[in-house]
Design an enzyme around this catalytic site. Structure first.
Site, PDB file in Angstrom:
ATOM      1  N   ASP A   1      56.784  18.540  21.440  1.00 41.27           N
ATOM      2  CA  ASP A   1      57.047  19.814  22.099  1.00 41.27           C
ATOM      3  C   ASP A   1      58.147  20.508  21.301  1.00 41.27           C
ATOM      4  O   ASP A   1      59.316  20.138  21.372  1.00 41.27           O
ATOM      5  CB  ASP A   1      57.493  19.563  23.540  1.00 41.27           C
TER       6      ASP A   1
ATOM      7  N   TRP B   1      62.765  18.650  29.668  1.00 39.74           N
ATOM      8  CA  TRP B   1      61.374  18.990  29.361  1.00 39.74           C
ATOM      9  C   TRP B   1      60.546  17.766  29.036  1.00 39.74           C
ATOM     10  O   TRP B   1      59.367  17.683  29.399  1.00 39.74           O
ATOM     11  CB  TRP B   1      61.304  20.050  28.268  1.00 39.74           C
TER      12      TRP B   1
ATOM     13  N   LYS C   1      60.270  31.827  22.696  1.00 40.83           N
ATOM     14  CA  LYS C   1      61.653  31.619  22.246  1.00 40.83           C
ATOM     15  C   LYS C   1      61.822  32.075  20.798  1.00 40.83           C
ATOM     16  O   LYS C   1      62.582  32.984  20.517  1.00 40.83           O
ATOM     17  CB  LYS C   1      62.055  30.169  22.430  1.00 40.83           C
TER      18      LYS C   1
HETATM   19  N1  PMP Z   1      59.284  22.792  26.720  1.00 42.17           N
HETATM   20  C1  PMP Z   1      60.485  23.284  26.357  1.00 42.17           C
HETATM   21  C2  PMP Z   1      61.302  22.530  25.352  1.00 42.17           C
HETATM   22  C3  PMP Z   1      60.952  24.468  26.928  1.00 42.17           C
HETATM   23  O1  PMP Z   1      62.149  24.952  26.591  1.00 42.17           O
HETATM   24  C4  PMP Z   1      60.136  25.159  27.863  1.00 42.17           C
HETATM   25  C5  PMP Z   1      60.545  26.478  28.479  1.00 42.17           C
HETATM   26  N2  PMP Z   1      61.864  26.668  28.710  1.00 42.17           N
HETATM   27  C6  PMP Z   1      58.904  24.599  28.220  1.00 42.17           C
HETATM   28  C7  PMP Z   1      58.505  23.436  27.617  1.00 42.17           C
HETATM   29  C8  PMP Z   1      58.010  25.266  29.212  1.00 42.17           C
HETATM   30  O2  PMP Z   1      57.416  26.342  28.610  1.00 42.17           O
HETATM   31  P1  PMP Z   1      56.458  27.372  29.360  1.00 42.17           P
HETATM   32  O3  PMP Z   1      57.334  28.162  30.269  1.00 42.17           O
HETATM   33  O4  PMP Z   1      55.866  28.149  28.238  1.00 42.17           O
HETATM   34  O5  PMP Z   1      55.446  26.599  30.117  1.00 42.17           O
END
Ligand code: PMP
Length: 365
Positions: A175, A106, A199
């Site tokens: 994040d 990510w 989550k």
């Molecule tokens: N950052 C992290 C640490 C994630 O786990 C995720 C989703 N798995 C995201 C960003 C992306 O999130 P979204 O699907 O809400 O765009």
């Protein structure tokens, strides 16, 4: 039909398990929200009833984190991924630099978007070790003039989590999608914290953004209204129609953390206990189960491990599913098994998984 009876323990990485009392409350109030005259799905976002829900969600987050003065809590659409670009659009000038610390998938995605807006400095990249740990402060190559340092507090795919914040002169931008409200945070170290809701705090559909005044002061004029954080600050996240159902569930989940669990210290204690059982099962397996993350970087939310072969991993996932333990297949980039055990995963679910692991090893070891 009582469809509760067919619920399984789902270890999915997200959208993920929600607290049972929250689902029951939402079910009870789905046809008519108390005082609302209709369902949360049917009322105006300008109604007093919705405004009270939004304010509760914001205030619960403020209280849980003990937010100091000068921070704003926003709910915006587009998930965490939209924030990867919105953040640099707001606070990274074209000729300015931002540090990015890469501890997994990510963080790399966030970096790619920041490059569209300004200069970036990769202060550390865990790629050589397949992202199995977070860096020591002494390993960081931080640009001293950077306007912020971006981290991913918990890398959902690799199962690697910062145990404490890295030392950075620049404000941290974090994040926190997969560990938000799972433990206390020293918010004063952060200029901006963001998290996709799906989550730990609610269903999909919104990201929470917590932004400090000095970051707001950096925002240039000329951004599209929906991208400019000042629009959402000025309008208390009601500039346009917000993801109302998501915010409603967030208000209930944060109330549950506050009133039923007893706050973030208590939440952390429960999470540590649950993760501890799983890591003990891995460590006590004589090498049959091998954790992906090195012990000092282990995630309390996403536990990742391998079995002796791909075949055994596939068998593990299939047989676990038959035993009511779903969604344990690891992400394809890491392989193996991943058990996501967010705030709402009951202790019984983790205990059942540990027991299954022990039985599986006895039969297949
Ligand atoms: N950052 C992290 C640490 C994630 O786990 C995720 C989703 N798995 C995201 C960003 C992306 O999130 P979204 O699907 O809400 O765009």
């Amino acid at each position: 039909m009582n469809n509760h009876a067919s619920r399984v323990y789902s270890f999915t990485a997200g959208p993920a398990v929600l607290p049972m009392p929250v689902l029951e409350q939402a079910q009870a109030d789905l046809l008519c929200l108390p005082g609302g005259g209709a369902s949360i799905l049917e009322i105006s976002h300008r109604s007093k009833v919705f405004e009270a829900i939004l304010d509760e969600a914001i205030n619960n987050i403020k209280q849980l984190l003990g937010l100091p003065e000068g921070y704003h809590v926003l709910f915006v659409g587009g998930g965490a991924s939209t924030q990867f670009a919105t953040i640099p659009a707001n606070i990274l000038g074209k000729e300015e630099t931002a540090n990015y610390i890469l501890t997994g998938t990510w963080g790399k995605k966030a970096l790619a978007e920041a490059k569209l807006f300004g200069k970036t400095n990769v202060a550390w990249d865990g790629k050589a070790d397949n992202y199995n740990h977070v860096p020591a402060d002494s390993e960081l190559n931080l640009d001293p003039n950077a306007v912020y340092t971006h981290i991913t507090s918990n890398e959902t795919i690799q199962g690697v989590e910062f145990q404490t914040e890295p030392a950075s002169a620049a404000p941290l931008v974090c994040d926190a999608s997969s560990d938000f409200l799972s433990r206390p945070m020293d918010v004063s170290k952060y200029g901006l914290i963001y998290a996709g809701a799906q989550k730990n705090i609610g269903p999909a559909g919104a990201a929470v953004v917590i932004i400090r005044d000095d970051m707001v002061a950096r925002i240039p004029d000329g951004l599209p209204s929906m991208i400019d954080y000042r629009t959402h600050i000025k309008n208390n996240s009601l500039y346009n129609t917000p993801p109302a159902f998501t915010i409603y569930i967030i208000s209930l989940v944060t109330r549950w953390i506050k009133d039923t669990v007893g706050g973030l210290d208590a939440m952390q204690k429960l999470n540590q206990e649950k993760a501890g059982w799983l890591y003990s099962a891995i460590d006590g397996s004589n090498g049959y189960y091998k954790g992906h993350a090195v012990p000092s970087s282990r995630s309390m939310m996403n536990v990742t491990w391998r079995l002796p072969s791909d075949e055994l991993e596939a068998k593990f996932v299939t047989e676990a599913k038959a035993a009511g333990l779903w969604e344990l297949k690891g992400h394809r980039s890491v392989g193996g098994i991943r058990a996501s055990i967010y705030n709402a995963m009951p202790a019984e679910g983790v205990k059942a998984l540990v027991q299954f692991m022990q039985e599986f090893q006895t039969k297949n070891g």
